[in-house]
Design an enzyme around this catalytic site. Sequence first.
Site, mmCIF file in Angstrom:
data_model
loop_
_atom_site.group_PDB
_atom_site.id
_atom_site.type_symbol
_atom_site.label_atom_id
_atom_site.label_comp_id
_atom_site.label_asym_id
_atom_site.label_seq_id
_atom_site.Cartn_x
_atom_site.Cartn_y
_atom_site.Cartn_z
ATOM 1 N N VAL A 96 0.927 0.715 -4.992
ATOM 2 C CA VAL A 96 1.307 0.613 -6.402
ATOM 3 C C VAL A 96 0.281 -0.187 -7.193
ATOM 4 O O VAL A 96 0.428 -0.386 -8.400
ATOM 5 C CB VAL A 96 2.725 0.019 -6.570
ATOM 6 C CG1 VAL A 96 3.767 0.972 -6.010
ATOM 7 C CG2 VAL A 96 2.855 -1.352 -5.911
ATOM 8 N N HIS A 112 4.370 6.294 -4.694
ATOM 9 C CA HIS A 112 5.349 5.199 -4.751
ATOM 10 C C HIS A 112 5.357 4.484 -6.103
ATOM 11 O O HIS A 112 5.864 3.369 -6.205
ATOM 12 C CB HIS A 112 5.087 4.197 -3.617
ATOM 13 C CG HIS A 112 5.437 4.730 -2.255
ATOM 14 N ND1 HIS A 112 5.172 4.066 -1.087
ATOM 15 C CD2 HIS A 112 6.052 5.896 -1.891
ATOM 16 C CE1 HIS A 112 5.607 4.779 -0.054
ATOM 17 N NE2 HIS A 112 6.128 5.897 -0.518
ATOM 18 N N CYS A 120 12.311 2.733 -18.189
ATOM 19 C CA CYS A 120 13.642 2.378 -18.680
ATOM 20 C C CYS A 120 14.666 3.266 -17.985
ATOM 21 O O CYS A 120 14.591 4.496 -18.076
ATOM 22 C CB CYS A 120 13.731 2.559 -20.199
ATOM 23 S SG CYS A 120 15.395 2.207 -20.825
ATOM 24 N N CYS A 123 16.789 5.392 -20.760
ATOM 25 C CA CYS A 123 16.272 6.564 -21.488
ATOM 26 C C CYS A 123 15.176 7.299 -20.715
ATOM 27 O O CYS A 123 14.634 8.284 -21.210
ATOM 28 C CB CYS A 123 15.765 6.168 -22.871
ATOM 29 S SG CYS A 123 14.179 5.298 -22.857
ATOM 30 N N GLY A 179 -5.532 3.116 6.278
ATOM 31 C CA GLY A 179 -4.884 1.832 6.021
ATOM 32 C C GLY A 179 -3.384 1.897 5.846
ATOM 33 O O GLY A 179 -2.832 1.187 5.006
ATOM 34 N N THR A 180 -2.734 2.720 6.658
ATOM 35 C CA THR A 180 -1.264 2.740 6.607
ATOM 36 C C THR A 180 -0.703 2.727 8.019
ATOM 37 O O THR A 180 -1.271 3.339 8.930
ATOM 38 C CB THR A 180 -0.733 3.952 5.802
ATOM 39 O OG1 THR A 180 0.698 3.968 5.878
ATOM 40 C CG2 THR A 180 -1.289 5.271 6.284
ATOM 41 N N SER A 181 0.435 2.036 8.188
ATOM 42 C CA SER A 181 1.043 1.928 9.514
ATOM 43 C C SER A 181 1.761 3.205 9.924
ATOM 44 O O SER A 181 2.187 3.331 11.066
ATOM 45 C CB SER A 181 2.031 0.750 9.538
ATOM 46 O OG SER A 181 3.057 0.967 8.586
ATOM 47 N N LEU A 206 -7.275 -0.309 10.712
ATOM 48 C CA LEU A 206 -7.704 -1.491 11.466
ATOM 49 C C LEU A 206 -7.393 -1.308 12.948
ATOM 50 O O LEU A 206 -8.152 -1.720 13.813
ATOM 51 C CB LEU A 206 -6.967 -2.716 10.915
ATOM 52 C CG LEU A 206 -7.553 -4.090 11.194
ATOM 53 C CD1 LEU A 206 -9.019 -4.182 10.790
ATOM 54 C CD2 LEU A 206 -6.734 -5.149 10.476
ATOM 55 N N GLU A 207 -6.265 -0.664 13.215
ATOM 56 C CA GLU A 207 -5.822 -0.458 14.598
ATOM 57 C C GLU A 207 -4.999 0.820 14.639
ATOM 58 O O GLU A 207 -4.584 1.314 13.577
ATOM 59 C CB GLU A 207 -4.962 -1.642 15.047
ATOM 60 C CG GLU A 207 -3.785 -1.851 14.149
ATOM 61 C CD GLU A 207 -3.129 -3.230 14.315
ATOM 62 O OE1 GLU A 207 -1.954 -3.333 13.946
ATOM 63 O OE2 GLU A 207 -3.791 -4.158 14.791
HETATM 64 N N1 APR Z 1 -8.600 -2.231 6.814
HETATM 65 C C1 APR Z 1 -7.923 -1.154 7.285
HETATM 66 N N2 APR Z 1 -6.635 -1.192 7.640
HETATM 67 C C2 APR Z 1 -5.990 -2.364 7.518
HETATM 68 C C3 APR Z 1 -6.617 -3.532 7.036
HETATM 69 C C4 APR Z 1 -7.989 -3.427 6.676
HETATM 70 N N3 APR Z 1 -8.701 -4.483 6.209
HETATM 71 N N4 APR Z 1 -5.726 -4.540 7.048
HETATM 72 C C5 APR Z 1 -4.573 -4.025 7.508
HETATM 73 N N5 APR Z 1 -4.733 -2.713 7.806
HETATM 74 C C6 APR Z 1 -3.750 -1.758 8.322
HETATM 75 C C7 APR Z 1 -2.745 -2.364 9.298
HETATM 76 O O1 APR Z 1 -3.258 -2.332 10.621
HETATM 77 C C8 APR Z 1 -1.549 -1.437 9.123
HETATM 78 O O2 APR Z 1 -1.627 -0.329 10.010
HETATM 79 O O3 APR Z 1 -2.990 -1.310 7.232
HETATM 80 C C9 APR Z 1 -1.692 -0.930 7.680
HETATM 81 C C10 APR Z 1 -0.673 -1.524 6.725
HETATM 82 O O4 APR Z 1 0.609 -1.085 7.082
HETATM 83 P P1 APR Z 1 1.916 -1.529 6.268
HETATM 84 O O5 APR Z 1 1.890 -2.998 6.086
HETATM 85 O O6 APR Z 1 3.085 -0.937 6.925
HETATM 86 O O7 APR Z 1 1.676 -0.900 4.822
HETATM 87 P P2 APR Z 1 1.828 0.605 4.351
HETATM 88 O O8 APR Z 1 1.572 1.551 5.472
HETATM 89 O O9 APR Z 1 1.014 0.747 3.126
HETATM 90 O O10 APR Z 1 3.372 0.668 3.973
HETATM 91 C C11 APR Z 1 3.909 1.879 3.504
HETATM 92 O O11 APR Z 1 5.975 0.811 3.063
HETATM 93 O O12 APR Z 1 7.123 -1.046 2.312
HETATM 94 C C12 APR Z 1 6.704 0.229 1.994
HETATM 95 O O13 APR Z 1 6.463 1.069 -0.159
HETATM 96 C C13 APR Z 1 5.810 0.242 0.768
HETATM 97 O O14 APR Z 1 3.998 1.758 0.281
HETATM 98 C C14 APR Z 1 4.531 0.880 1.253
HETATM 99 C C15 APR Z 1 4.979 1.622 2.499
#
Ligand code: APR
Length: 238
Positions: A96, A112, A120, A123, A179-181, A206-207
């Site tokens: 966001v 998201h 609002c 409306c 960069g998402t889990s 990252l992992e």
């Molecule tokens: N570079 C690459 N990846 C990274 C880094 C980095 N510097 N730092 C952290 N990460 C990775 C982590 O290893 C993890 O896999 O980013 C990921 C973050 O995961 P989450 O914290 O779960 O975030 P996200 O996947 O964006 O969450 C999804 O969940 O809470 C809701 O709405 C919220 O949009 C969000 C959604």
Amino acid sequence: MSAVCNIAILTGSGVSAESGVATFRDTDGVWAKYDYREVATPEGFAANPLLVHEFYNERRRNIGTVFPNAAHEALAELERGLEARGGKLTVITQNVDNLHERAGVKNLLHMHGELAKAACALCSGVWPWLEDLSIETVCPNCKTAGGMRPYVVWFGEIPRFMEEATDAVVNADLFVSIGTSGSVYPAAGFVGEARAAGARCLELNLEPSENAYLFTDSRYGPATEVVPQWVKDVLTAS
Ligand code: APR
């Protein structure tokens, strides 16, 4: 021209981590400090709007203090490079913050919502919004107080742009998750949809994420390192 010409990218909070935006589920993440049920659900907002406004006001103020990093910039460069080669990039973000657009990405879907906007509930109006929100904030359109809320999708609400996002995912030659889990649906399901439609799927993180096994390729490391290197490789090869 490269065999890869349509790329769909899903980004999560990891792409913005090195800009100073907190991730959610890492040990120092947002959900280690806050209960998501209290601050990121319609029920939480109904129960304690002051808490929810303060949570998002702080995060909205933070985006005014951070800047796009090398990963955001590389994706803007990739978009320009693909366009010049007759291809197309779609960036679908769960974030966001506004760092992709500030880096110059044009074809961007905020599934998201956006911190820099307010809506609002009375409306349905949506406005650019950088100020703090409160229960006293008056809607610029219907002039009523009490209905203004952050323009973010809470747990239990329907993500935005799903039709456009799914269309980009199933028509991509390559799907990339950055960069998402991979723990929140429907975004976490995109890799399966892309695989089923025949796309190669690459994870940059990252992992390994929760659904790392679904990807055909992976590169692990900080986004500011792996994303620019991967973009360079794509544009050099095409
Ligand atoms: N570079 C690459 N990846 C990274 C880094 C980095 N510097 N730092 C952290 N990460 C990775 C982590 O290893 C993890 O896999 O980013 C990921 C973050 O995961 P989450 O914290 O779960 O975030 P996200 O996947 O964006 O969450 C999804 O969940 O809470 C809701 O709405 C919220 O949009 C969000 C959604």
